[in-house]
Design a protein around this motif. Sequence first.
Motif, PDB file in Angstrom:
ATOM      1  N   CYS A 180      11.128  -0.019   9.856  1.00  0.00           N
ATOM      2  CA  CYS A 180      11.047  -1.021   8.789  1.00  0.00           C
ATOM      3  C   CYS A 180       9.709  -1.745   8.840  1.00  0.00           C
ATOM      4  O   CYS A 180       9.102  -2.026   7.803  1.00  0.00           O
ATOM      5  N   GLU A 188      13.990  -6.200   5.602  1.00  0.00           N
ATOM      6  CA  GLU A 188      15.168  -5.371   5.330  1.00  0.00           C
ATOM      7  C   GLU A 188      15.863  -4.883   6.600  1.00  0.00           C
ATOM      8  O   GLU A 188      16.932  -4.278   6.536  1.00  0.00           O
ATOM      9  N   TYR A 189      15.234  -5.104   7.762  1.00  0.00           N
ATOM     10  CA  TYR A 189      15.849  -4.659   9.016  1.00  0.00           C
ATOM     11  C   TYR A 189      17.023  -5.567   9.359  1.00  0.00           C
ATOM     12  O   TYR A 189      16.853  -6.749   9.659  1.00  0.00           O
ATOM     13  N   ARG A 192      23.201  -3.999   8.437  1.00  0.00           N
ATOM     14  CA  ARG A 192      23.670  -3.207   7.295  1.00  0.00           C
ATOM     15  C   ARG A 192      22.759  -2.010   7.061  1.00  0.00           C
ATOM     16  O   ARG A 192      23.236  -0.916   6.771  1.00  0.00           O
ATOM     17  N   MET A 193      21.450  -2.203   7.194  1.00  0.00           N
ATOM     18  CA  MET A 193      20.529  -1.084   7.025  1.00  0.00           C
ATOM     19  C   MET A 193      20.739  -0.039   8.116  1.00  0.00           C
ATOM     20  O   MET A 193      20.717   1.169   7.864  1.00  0.00           O
ATOM     21  N   ALA A 197      22.029   3.759   7.140  1.00  0.00           N
ATOM     22  CA  ALA A 197      21.231   4.925   7.514  1.00  0.00           C
ATOM     23  C   ALA A 197      22.045   5.920   8.311  1.00  0.00           C
ATOM     24  O   ALA A 197      21.890   7.139   8.155  1.00  0.00           O
ATOM     25  N   SER A 210      26.187   4.562   0.686  1.00  0.00           N
ATOM     26  CA  SER A 210      25.181   4.184   1.683  1.00  0.00           C
ATOM     27  C   SER A 210      23.797   4.654   1.264  1.00  0.00           C
ATOM     28  O   SER A 210      22.803   3.944   1.426  1.00  0.00           O
ATOM     29  N   TYR A 213      22.457   2.325  -1.344  1.00  0.00           N
ATOM     30  CA  TYR A 213      21.992   1.061  -0.773  1.00  0.00           C
ATOM     31  C   TYR A 213      20.590   1.219  -0.190  1.00  0.00           C
ATOM     32  O   TYR A 213      19.697   0.389  -0.437  1.00  0.00           O
ATOM     33  N   VAL A 214      20.385   2.286   0.583  1.00  0.00           N
ATOM     34  CA  VAL A 214      19.071   2.519   1.184  1.00  0.00           C
ATOM     35  C   VAL A 214      18.018   2.746   0.111  1.00  0.00           C
ATOM     36  O   VAL A 214      16.919   2.178   0.151  1.00  0.00           O
ATOM     37  N   ALA A 217      16.919  -0.490  -1.605  1.00  0.00           N
ATOM     38  CA  ALA A 217      15.980  -1.279  -0.805  1.00  0.00           C
ATOM     39  C   ALA A 217      14.591  -0.668  -0.842  1.00  0.00           C
ATOM     40  O   ALA A 217      13.583  -1.380  -0.947  1.00  0.00           O
ATOM     41  N   ARG A 254      12.367   7.344   2.013  1.00  0.00           N
ATOM     42  CA  ARG A 254      13.717   7.656   2.493  1.00  0.00           C
ATOM     43  C   ARG A 254      13.677   8.791   3.508  1.00  0.00           C
ATOM     44  O   ARG A 254      14.331   8.730   4.567  1.00  0.00           O
TER      45      ARG A 254
END
Length: 499
Positions: A180, A188-189, A192-193, A197, A210, A213-214, A217, A254
């Motif tokens: 991150c 963002e770390y 939840r991240m 992942a 999931s 969500y990634v 962000a 990603r």
Amino acid sequence: MTPPHLPGTDDPAASPPPGCPAHGLAAGRRRLYGPEADADLAGLYEKLRAEHGPVAPVLIHNDVPMWAVLGHGENLQLVRTPSTFNRDAREWHAVKDGTAGTTHPLAPVFSWQPICSFAEGAEHQRLRGAVTGALSGIDARGVRRYINRYSQRLVNDICEDGRADLVSQFAEQLPMAVMCELLGMPEEYDERMVQAARDMIKGTETAIASNEYVMGALMSLVLRRRAQPEEDFTSALLAHGSGLTDDEVAQHLRLVLIAAYEATANLISNVLRMILTDPRFRAQLGGGQMTVPEAVEQILWDEPPFSAMVGYFAKHDTELGGQRIRAGEGLIFGIAPGNVDPEVRPDLEANMQGNRSHLAFGGGPHECPGQDIGRAIADTGVDALLMRLRDVQLDIGEDELRWRSSILSRHLVELPVTFTPQPTQDVMTRPSLGVPAAAGGDWQVSSPAPLSAPGPVVAPDRPAGAAGPLPPPAEPVAPAPQPVPRGLWRRLTRWWRAA
């Protein structure tokens, strides 16, 4: 462990009951998911090797047929022959007929995206050139000092307690914190991240959510950096001459984030587990016959972070490993079974130090371009932890360790340990690179000086220069501080002040 619910698998008539000889089989193919695979995927691969040889017919989720490539040589042929096998799932029969559509649990992994991993020819060169260009401009020593400080911060969080879970509190946290920061999204770390992942490559019902969500962000990060560039990896991709679109940049972020995170989290867990449970491994480290980077390389053979990759696809009718492969059929790049192929490893106890011909980072035109970031985070992080917690011991029996397995990876659930409580440490202190005087003779580990050992580490292209001197060394005599790229120094300074 209860396997995740999958569409079409809860009909009693759809599969034999547990204990039936046909359990785990459908139309003569073994399932790489479900009870048998969850219990012992490595053993299942060996059954397939005995039954079919180096290439075996299998089923993935929703009973979609594929070929599992088990032989080391056959896997190399698969990844090194783009004229015959490519990674464009749009040509896969299962995608065309909808049996592996966008709602398939593994869709986030195999669905075509505008990234270098799925491209060929000139397009592949354009996209991969942007990634390798953004990877190439970093001072490796500066990054290792930075990784060490994040490691020290995580150790500070546990060192006074005398016990910890090294999976959830260290191995899963360090790679995401580092990635991150390097991508330019330290805010963002969070937990939840980390969990998103992990979840998006498991083939669960929540994997698609999931992934969304990634990606949300990452797209927000791209839009911020498009409007206001900074000296980070994201800005480097946006500024590269390849002219990547916002979507292409987000997709490559990603790719880098998930590949580096998942691989490194598993790698750190596996190295620590081996040190804590294998007396031979521990003795080699303690006796100086093995460095931490060499231990990392051995684990890349024995417990590769990704056990397989879905998938490659035949461009025309061909033959591989004695099997007739039809155009449009899918193949699984079998990393773990390829690494233990008896043709290349007749004795699995043989030392593989110094041998990098494992399959852990792929091969051919799609070989992982940022693989050295995993090595750098793993050996620096493990070294830092063992230097601080010198008498660390496993707190449960080895047979009590639990795993979560999927087609793609085998993930250690937890690694509970105990150790003598230690005081916290100033994260600004320069770490010693010498061999520590191990308490009780247990630990003597060190990473080699990074002047020549590490390759390039993920980081953006940026002009050289230093914003100021590094903090004074902890020892009276120490090497002169090396210049740190401006953007990295600025982020480090903000982080130290906040720590």
